[in-house]
Design a protein around this motif. Structure first.
Motif, PDB file in Angstrom:
ATOM      1  N   ALA A  69       0.233  -1.375  -0.644  1.00  0.00           N
ATOM      2  CA  ALA A  69       0.190   0.172  -0.013  1.00  0.00           C
ATOM      3  C   ALA A  69       1.171   1.361  -0.082  1.00  0.00           C
ATOM      4  CB  ALA A  69      -0.660   0.126   0.903  1.00  0.00           C
ATOM      5  N   PHE A  70       0.518   2.221  -1.400  1.00  0.00           N
ATOM      6  CA  PHE A  70       0.890   2.971  -0.882  1.00  0.00           C
ATOM      7  C   PHE A  70       0.317   4.521  -0.225  1.00  0.00           C
ATOM      8  CE2 PHE A  70       3.185   1.438  -5.057  1.00  0.00           C
ATOM      9  CZ  PHE A  70       5.002   2.128  -4.892  1.00  0.00           C
ATOM     10  N   ALA A  71       1.061   5.389   0.042  1.00  0.00           N
ATOM     11  CA  ALA A  71      -0.299   6.880   1.420  1.00  0.00           C
ATOM     12  C   ALA A  71      -0.915   7.476   0.198  1.00  0.00           C
ATOM     13  CB  ALA A  71       0.615   6.424   2.349  1.00  0.00           C
ATOM     14  N   GLY A  78      -0.980  10.763  -1.376  1.00  0.00           N
ATOM     15  CA  GLY A  78      -0.516  11.735  -1.258  1.00  0.00           C
ATOM     16  C   GLY A  78       0.886  11.315  -2.487  1.00  0.00           C
ATOM     17  N   ASP A  79       0.890  10.405  -2.218  1.00  0.00           N
ATOM     18  CA  ASP A  79       2.318   9.759  -2.859  1.00  0.00           C
ATOM     19  C   ASP A  79       2.637  10.080  -3.623  1.00  0.00           C
ATOM     20  OD1 ASP A  79       2.745   9.030  -0.527  1.00  0.00           O
ATOM     21  OD2 ASP A  79       3.345   6.903  -0.593  1.00  0.00           O
ATOM     22  N   ALA A  80       3.426  10.620  -4.305  1.00  0.00           N
ATOM     23  CA  ALA A  80       3.725  10.307  -5.566  1.00  0.00           C
ATOM     24  C   ALA A  80       4.392   8.916  -6.579  1.00  0.00           C
ATOM     25  CB  ALA A  80       4.773  11.435  -6.003  1.00  0.00           C
ATOM     26  N   VAL A  81       3.907   8.780  -7.508  1.00  0.00           N
ATOM     27  CA  VAL A  81       3.868   7.327  -8.132  1.00  0.00           C
ATOM     28  C   VAL A  81       4.043   7.141  -9.560  1.00  0.00           C
ATOM     29  CG1 VAL A  81       2.699   6.126  -5.747  1.00  0.00           C
ATOM     30  CG2 VAL A  81       1.669   6.765  -7.924  1.00  0.00           C
ATOM     31  N   LYS A  82       4.680   5.808 -10.470  1.00  0.00           N
ATOM     32  CA  LYS A  82       5.114   5.516 -11.320  1.00  0.00           C
ATOM     33  C   LYS A  82       3.918   4.794 -11.348  1.00  0.00           C
ATOM     34  CE  LYS A  82       9.475   7.989 -11.919  1.00  0.00           C
ATOM     35  NZ  LYS A  82      10.664   7.064 -12.375  1.00  0.00           N
ATOM     36  N   ILE A  83       3.487   5.300 -12.942  1.00  0.00           N
ATOM     37  CA  ILE A  83       2.537   3.873 -13.307  1.00  0.00           C
ATOM     38  C   ILE A  83       3.213   3.457 -14.605  1.00  0.00           C
ATOM     39  CG2 ILE A  83       0.615   2.752 -14.040  1.00  0.00           C
ATOM     40  CD1 ILE A  83      -0.785   5.390 -12.316  1.00  0.00           C
TER      41      ILE A  83
END
Length: 385
Positions: free
Chosen positions: A338-340, A342-347
């Motif tokens: 699980a990411f929180a 508000g986290d910046a992510v890449k897909i």
């Protein structure tokens, strides 16, 4: 007539009053084939089934069974049996009487009816329940009785009108496998209406997807799932995530240009009729990989990479499901951790699970859509000319 065109529907149109529900349906079903009619409510799948059964008269077209035109024949003269969604069992009759009802209407001898009913009870696991009334049965047992009544008359074609929708999820899984095994064992031709994608996938030899009274695509479950012919089919088969990209075909590949939320990417064209301009990209939540926005490794060749920010996280079971904002769109992505919020992510979406389609023409008034680099789309430029 050959085995491959046992049931033939030619240019079938039908409707109710001034409303057209079916529009020129062309469909051929082989003897012994199990075909699922799949689609959303109102697409025409039940009307098509009822037209095959004889309960709806087509306004145009013909229906043939084994080379015989049955278009205008009444339901009981077509050699078919229909299993209804609501079971439609007689509440005052026993299991045995319900199963034998069709045979009684055909005036079969009592001894023959008793023999055939016994065969159906044994075949469907209803031994010892012949004297019970429907109210004394479970949902799964009632559905077996309805199926036994349909099979008792030895139909050439079995029609199933969402027969599992009234069962709870656990029983539904069991009964659908029982129906499929029974159909294969008997070698009977079956046409099954359902709105449940998974149900169609596990039961049918071929899936026919309907949209607004027309066939959107047909093929094996594997083909329809992995090679959807349109954005509508892709979405219906689970690829509900949608983002809009800019690109152009070149030497058998499609070059996706970098944009505000995506990196440059080149994917095989694979015969897709993609044109230069905006394309609609679709993918499934479980098909994408979710990484931290700080990940420094480069995406593998042919993998689309999107940048976004997590808006919410839930746990439907097995994997964590993330709602990620990518530009103006929100997509769903599954991950083992699980990411929180508000986290910046890449897909990252590999090319073999990325479905690309030409974006629909802009409606009037046209929305402003800017391609990478700030240039306006050609559809907008044309509208301004």
């Amino acid at each position: 007539m050959t085995k491959e065109n046992f049931l033939e529907l030619a240019e079938i149109s039908a409707g109710y009053g001034a409303s057209r529900v079916l529009d020129g349906i062309e469909l051929t079903i082989a003897k012994g084939e199990f075909v699922a009619l799949l689609g959303a409510s109102g697409c025409g799948k039940t009307t098509l089934l009822r037209a095959i059964a004889g309960f709806v008269s087509p306004s145009a077209g013909s229906i043939r069974v084994a080379g015989r035109d049955v278009t205008r024949l009444p339901p009981d003269k077509r050699g078919m049996a229909l299993v209804f969604q609501s079971y439609a069992l007689w509440p005052h009759m026993t299991v045995a009487q319900n199963i034998g009802y069709g045979l009684k209407l055909k005036r079969h001898p009592r001894a023959e009816i008793a023999r055939r009913v016994g065969e159906m009870e044994k075949l469907l696991g209803l031994d010892g329940l012949g004297d019970r009334k429907p109210a004394q049965l479970s949902g799964g047992q009632r559905q077996r009785v309805a199926l036994g009544r349909a099979l008792a008359i030895d139909p050439e074609i079995l029609l199933l009108d969402e027969p599992l929708s009234n069962l709870d999820a656990r029983i539904r899984l069991t009964v659908r496998h029982e129906i499929r095994a029974l159909q294969k064992r008997l070698g009977i031709t079956a046409v099954h209406v359902t709105h449940d994608r998974e149900e169609a996938m596990v039961m049918a030899d071929r899936i026919v997807i309907l949209d607004a009274g027309r066939i959107a695509q047909q093929g094996t479950p594997e083909a329809v799932y992995n090679r959807p012919a349109s954005a509508f089919v892709a979405a219906f088969m689970g690829a509900e995530n949608r983002v809009e990209l800019w690109g152009q075909p070149s030497s058998g590949r499609f070059e996706i240009e970098s944009g505000p939320a995506n990196a440059v990417c080149t994917v095989p064209l694979d015969g897709r009729p993609l044109a230069r301009g905006f394309v609609e990209a679709r993918f499934r939540a479980e098909a994408a990989q979710l990484l931290a926005g700080t990940a420094r490794d480069a995406a593998p060749a042919g993998t689309l990479e999107l940048s976004g920010r997590v808006e919410s996280v839930s746990y439907p079971g097995g994997l964590w499901r993330h709602a990620v904002r990518v530009g103006d769109d929100v997509v769903l992505v599954d991950a083992g951790m699980a990411f929180a919020a508000g986290d910046a992510v890449k897909i990252r979406i590999p090319s073999d699970v990325l479905f690309l389609f030409n974006a629909p023409a802009a409606s009037s008034p046209a929305p402003i859509r800017s391609r990478p680099g700030g240039e306006k789309s050609r559809s907008l430029e044309a509208s301004e000319a």
